[in-house]
Every structure is written in C-alpha cells, then in structure tokens.
Design a protein around this motif. Sequence first.
Motif, mmCIF file in Angstrom:
data_model
loop_
_atom_site.group_PDB
_atom_site.id
_atom_site.type_symbol
_atom_site.label_atom_id
_atom_site.label_comp_id
_atom_site.label_asym_id
_atom_site.label_seq_id
_atom_site.Cartn_x
_atom_site.Cartn_y
_atom_site.Cartn_z
ATOM 1 N N CYS A 102 0.802 -1.214 -0.033
ATOM 2 C CA CYS A 102 0.027 -0.144 -0.089
ATOM 3 C C CYS A 102 1.057 1.215 -0.055
ATOM 4 C CB CYS A 102 -0.884 0.154 1.140
ATOM 5 S SG CYS A 102 -2.098 -1.373 1.483
ATOM 6 N N ALA A 103 0.328 2.330 -0.586
ATOM 7 C CA ALA A 103 1.116 3.722 -0.754
ATOM 8 C C ALA A 103 0.158 4.630 -0.957
ATOM 9 C CB ALA A 103 1.936 3.716 -1.807
ATOM 10 N N VAL A 104 0.447 6.101 -0.578
ATOM 11 C CA VAL A 104 -0.188 7.124 -0.788
ATOM 12 C C VAL A 104 0.686 8.241 -1.465
ATOM 13 C CG1 VAL A 104 0.411 8.214 1.403
ATOM 14 C CG2 VAL A 104 -1.684 9.118 0.153
ATOM 15 N N VAL A 105 0.102 8.760 -2.588
ATOM 16 C CA VAL A 105 0.820 9.802 -3.210
ATOM 17 C C VAL A 105 -0.068 11.149 -3.010
ATOM 18 C CG1 VAL A 105 1.600 10.773 -5.296
ATOM 19 C CG2 VAL A 105 1.505 8.134 -4.998
ATOM 20 N N ILE A 106 0.431 12.134 -2.783
ATOM 21 C CA ILE A 106 -0.103 13.543 -2.215
ATOM 22 C C ILE A 106 0.476 14.798 -3.015
ATOM 23 C CG2 ILE A 106 -0.872 15.034 -0.487
ATOM 24 C CD1 ILE A 106 -0.651 12.483 1.451
ATOM 25 N N ASP A 107 -0.232 15.559 -3.632
ATOM 26 C CA ASP A 107 0.322 16.775 -4.168
ATOM 27 C C ASP A 107 0.901 17.846 -3.351
ATOM 28 O OD1 ASP A 107 -2.219 17.845 -3.543
ATOM 29 O OD2 ASP A 107 -1.745 19.357 -4.993
ATOM 30 N N ARG A 108 1.867 18.574 -3.666
ATOM 31 C CA ARG A 108 2.343 19.589 -2.700
ATOM 32 C C ARG A 108 1.451 20.433 -2.036
ATOM 33 N NH1 ARG A 108 7.667 19.603 -3.011
ATOM 34 N NH2 ARG A 108 7.917 21.140 -1.954
ATOM 35 N N LYS A 109 0.412 20.629 -2.622
ATOM 36 C CA LYS A 109 -0.691 21.547 -2.078
ATOM 37 C C LYS A 109 -1.771 20.609 -1.141
ATOM 38 C CE LYS A 109 -0.922 25.244 -5.667
ATOM 39 N NZ LYS A 109 -1.224 25.805 -6.685
ATOM 40 N N GLN A 110 -1.604 19.361 -1.078
ATOM 41 C CA GLN A 110 -2.477 18.666 -0.428
ATOM 42 C C GLN A 110 -4.085 18.657 -0.778
ATOM 43 O OE1 GLN A 110 -1.483 18.504 3.860
ATOM 44 N NE2 GLN A 110 0.127 19.663 3.479
ATOM 45 N N ILE A 112 -5.026 16.998 -3.689
ATOM 46 C CA ILE A 112 -5.023 15.698 -4.458
ATOM 47 C C ILE A 112 -4.377 14.606 -3.687
ATOM 48 C CG2 ILE A 112 -4.590 14.358 -6.608
ATOM 49 C CD1 ILE A 112 -4.457 17.284 -8.077
ATOM 50 N N ALA A 113 -5.135 13.401 -3.334
ATOM 51 C CA ALA A 113 -4.393 12.298 -2.653
ATOM 52 C C ALA A 113 -4.740 11.085 -3.410
ATOM 53 C CB ALA A 113 -4.837 12.417 -1.406
ATOM 54 N N VAL A 114 -3.908 10.120 -3.730
ATOM 55 C CA VAL A 114 -4.148 8.918 -4.563
ATOM 56 C C VAL A 114 -3.955 7.656 -3.730
ATOM 57 C CG1 VAL A 114 -3.945 7.439 -6.370
ATOM 58 C CG2 VAL A 114 -3.977 10.012 -6.635
ATOM 59 N N MET A 115 -4.760 7.131 -2.983
ATOM 60 C CA MET A 115 -4.491 5.891 -2.224
ATOM 61 C C MET A 115 -4.197 4.752 -3.027
ATOM 62 S SD MET A 115 -7.023 6.408 1.134
ATOM 63 C CE MET A 115 -8.311 7.275 0.259
ATOM 64 N N VAL A 116 -3.314 3.938 -3.026
ATOM 65 C CA VAL A 116 -3.139 2.691 -4.071
ATOM 66 C C VAL A 116 -3.310 1.311 -2.991
ATOM 67 C CG1 VAL A 116 -1.608 1.169 -5.349
ATOM 68 C CG2 VAL A 116 -1.383 3.969 -5.300
ATOM 69 N N HIS A 121 -8.248 -0.634 -6.271
ATOM 70 C CA HIS A 121 -6.626 -0.378 -6.424
ATOM 71 C C HIS A 121 -6.250 1.006 -6.640
ATOM 72 C CE1 HIS A 121 -7.199 -4.284 -9.050
ATOM 73 N NE2 HIS A 121 -6.599 -4.321 -7.919
ATOM 74 N N PHE A 122 -7.170 1.956 -6.748
ATOM 75 C CA PHE A 122 -6.938 3.248 -6.722
ATOM 76 C C PHE A 122 -8.141 4.161 -5.908
ATOM 77 C CE2 PHE A 122 -4.910 2.524 -10.618
ATOM 78 C CZ PHE A 122 -3.535 2.687 -10.335
ATOM 79 N N ARG A 123 -8.077 4.845 -5.042
ATOM 80 C CA ARG A 123 -8.960 5.650 -4.372
ATOM 81 C C ARG A 123 -8.299 7.143 -4.483
ATOM 82 N NH1 ARG A 123 -13.122 3.829 -0.688
ATOM 83 N NH2 ARG A 123 -14.014 2.050 -1.764
ATOM 84 N N MET A 124 -8.817 7.929 -5.286
ATOM 85 C CA MET A 124 -8.065 9.285 -5.658
ATOM 86 C C MET A 124 -9.260 10.275 -5.326
ATOM 87 S SD MET A 124 -8.277 8.985 -9.979
ATOM 88 C CE MET A 124 -7.950 7.154 -9.861
ATOM 89 N N GLN A 125 -8.731 11.368 -4.661
ATOM 90 C CA GLN A 125 -9.805 12.282 -3.997
ATOM 91 C C GLN A 125 -9.099 13.814 -4.582
ATOM 92 O OE1 GLN A 125 -10.242 12.022 0.138
ATOM 93 N NE2 GLN A 125 -8.447 12.885 0.635
ATOM 94 N N GLY A 126 -10.147 14.555 -4.708
ATOM 95 C CA GLY A 126 -9.589 16.222 -4.780
ATOM 96 C C GLY A 126 -10.188 16.799 -3.576
ATOM 97 N N ILE A 127 -9.824 17.584 -3.026
ATOM 98 C CA ILE A 127 -10.436 18.380 -1.742
ATOM 99 C C ILE A 127 -10.055 20.080 -2.214
ATOM 100 C CG2 ILE A 127 -10.334 18.758 0.702
ATOM 101 C CD1 ILE A 127 -8.782 16.082 0.754
ATOM 102 N N ARG A 128 -11.242 20.790 -1.888
ATOM 103 C CA ARG A 128 -11.198 22.071 -2.075
ATOM 104 C C ARG A 128 -11.968 22.933 -0.978
ATOM 105 N NH1 ARG A 128 -7.569 24.485 -4.827
ATOM 106 N NH2 ARG A 128 -8.985 26.302 -4.999
ATOM 107 N N ALA A 129 -11.610 24.170 -0.519
ATOM 108 C CA ALA A 129 -12.284 25.019 0.572
ATOM 109 C C ALA A 129 -13.567 25.163 0.138
ATOM 110 C CB ALA A 129 -11.382 26.108 1.010
ATOM 111 N N GLY A 130 -14.602 25.442 0.789
ATOM 112 C CA GLY A 130 -15.916 25.904 0.825
ATOM 113 C C GLY A 130 -16.690 24.897 -0.242
ATOM 114 N N LEU A 131 -17.864 25.414 -0.839
ATOM 115 C CA LEU A 131 -18.712 24.537 -1.486
ATOM 116 C C LEU A 131 -18.168 24.757 -3.043
ATOM 117 C CD1 LEU A 131 -21.072 22.736 -2.054
ATOM 118 C CD2 LEU A 131 -22.700 24.873 -1.761
#
Length: 374
Positions: A102-110, A112-116, A121-131
């Motif tokens: 298992c591993a995780v890859v995260i962009d520098r701004k945190q 985007i995160a991808v769990m392997v 096999h992939f759980r990828m997520q994008g996070i933003r502030a607010g609606l």
Amino acid sequence: MRFSTLLKNPADWMQGHGPHSEIVMTSRIRLARNLRGWSFPGWSSEKQRVELLNQVRPLLASLPELKDGFNEEYPSLTKTKKQVLVERHLVSREHAARSTGCAVVIDRKQSIAVMVNEEDHFRMQGIRAGLDLRTAHDLVNRIDSALEENLSYAFDTRLGYLTACPTNVGTGMRASVMLHLPALVLTEQIKQVMNAVSKIGLAVRGLYGEGTEALGNLFQVSNQHTLGETEQELISRIEGVAEHIVQAEIHAREKLLHENALMLHDQVGRAYATLRFSHILSSKEALTHLSLLRLGADLDIITDCDRSLLDMLLLEIQPAHLQLTAKRDLSVEERDSLRAENTRDRLKSVPEPLNVSSDNDADDSALPPESHDE
C-alpha cells in the motif's frame, strides 16, 4: 517531498476561502478505480499487491499534478504518521491500518491524494475549501484521465466502473461536503435536517466518515450510490442539498442572534474561557469549544479573529498531530495536557468575546425619576 515538509505546510483547503466557507469547510470528490485482470485488493495476495504497486507508483509520480509531491509506501511510515494523514483527511482509516503493498501519493498543496490498494486499486480524491465540488472534480478528473490513458480500467459498458463494493459501481464517484452546523445543533434542528437529507438517499456521517461521531458540530453529507447517475448529476444533487443546509444554518444563526443572544454569548464566552485557561483538554471537549469559537468569529461576537487559525487548531489538537509534535508516544493524560497548553498559546492573540447588547440594558440614569408620595 518529505513528511516533515508535508506537515509544516498547511493544505490549501485548510486556509482557503471558498463559497460559503463559513459553513462548508471542504468539498471532496473521491473516485474508485480498479485495473482489469487484477484481483481487488481485499482478495489479492501480498505479492500481487506489491507487484501492482510497483507498476503504478512510478506512473503516479510522473504526473504533472503529483510531481515532487509526497510519495511513500506504508512500511516506511510509522503508525503515528499514517494517523496524521487520516486526521488531515488525506487517507482513510482503513487504508492507514494496512502496510505492505500500500502507498499514498499526495500533491504539494495537499489538494489531491491517491491511495493505492485501499478497498480498490485506486482511491483518488480532490479537496477544496468551501462549496466547490466542481473544482475538486476537475482536480481529480485530470488524474483519472491520465491514468486511464496508460492503464486498462475494469469497466463494463452497462454497469460502468467495477468496484469492490457494489454501492460504488457506476461512476465510482463519491461527492461529499463537510459542514459546520453549530447553530442547527444549538437550536435543536439538526436531527430534523439530517433526517430529511437521509430520506432523499444521501449519507450523513461524522468527522472521519462512516461510523464516526459528528464531533465539533461537523457533518459530512455525501451520495450513497453511484449507479444510474452521471458525475455531473451527482455533483448537482449534492450542491443543491448543501445550499439548502447552508440556508438552514444561516437562518438558525440569525434566530440565535435575535431571539437568544444571551445564551449564544454565554456559549461562546464559556468556550473561549475553557480554551484560553484550561490545563486539561480532551479531543472531544476541544473540538466542541473550537466549534463555538468559530461560530463566535463568524458572527463577530469575537472580532479580529483569523478563522484559519481556528481551522488549523482543529487539526493540531488531534492525537497523532500532538504526538508528532512531541516526537514520542503520549499517554491520554499527556495528550490532554499538551493539547491544553498548545491551545492556550495559539489563542493568545484572540480577543475576548464581546458582551451581549440588549435594549433592556439601558442606563438607569436615562429612566425618569421615581415619584415618592408623602
């Protein structure tokens, strides 16, 4: 990127100001994807998971959005470090409990995160502030498209993307918003609102997702199923429901200000006093009081208060963050003491809440003199 760098730099969404960010703390889009010809992680051997990870990890690291980000296999991370990632909502509790393969890859701004090799096999997520679900979707959709160009996804023309859990079959997308709803809780309307949300097929969860408590008056609302609707239809539905909840919270705040101002100021004042002067603070107590302090800042009961400071504190008081700061494992008592110490220090710059004003608090000198009959 080192773990220490990840920890030192707050994520964009932790200090961002998106639409309705006083109530909607974050928007998240999560996609579940699997590779054709490979067993789901829960049914595969450790050797198979390692083989898949070795194949896809370099590809993830090469993507422009994830280049020079945080990229680690779980055996190299301590239990505390993995729990920090859970507290930052970058990985799931279930994934953090795993290790080899298992591993995780995260962009520098945190953002985007991808769990392997989580449940899929992939759980990828994008996070933003607010609606801001559409921007969150754009972030993760770019990663998804790049992977699909280079890998063969498990996809059925009738069912859509095939996933380990049947509820994710279809788009494989879970759209969620994290809502701060203290006024609905204080006015005892929260159960009614959440029951209405559940009746239209949406899920209501706590701070860390399924099976967790709604600590700090924080609630996650998301879709329960992904089959039969497009990604854009799902996003529009969650957006519409979130807008309704936001309006309900705004009305509840106005009601408190106009009909129960004394109680509201009392709650905020007690929270401020506890956080500023306590020497022992549990996680639950600290989250509850920080929620009320955030409400006070939103309603200008506490003036000149940087709300991002309070949002950062919501993370810094979590058990794993405290242990990482202390650089050792802490007992519950030690964590409660350190949490109180850190909170006292961080809130030094926050002014005291304003006193409640009332039309009934007029100066006695303005009243007509009493008559005294002899």
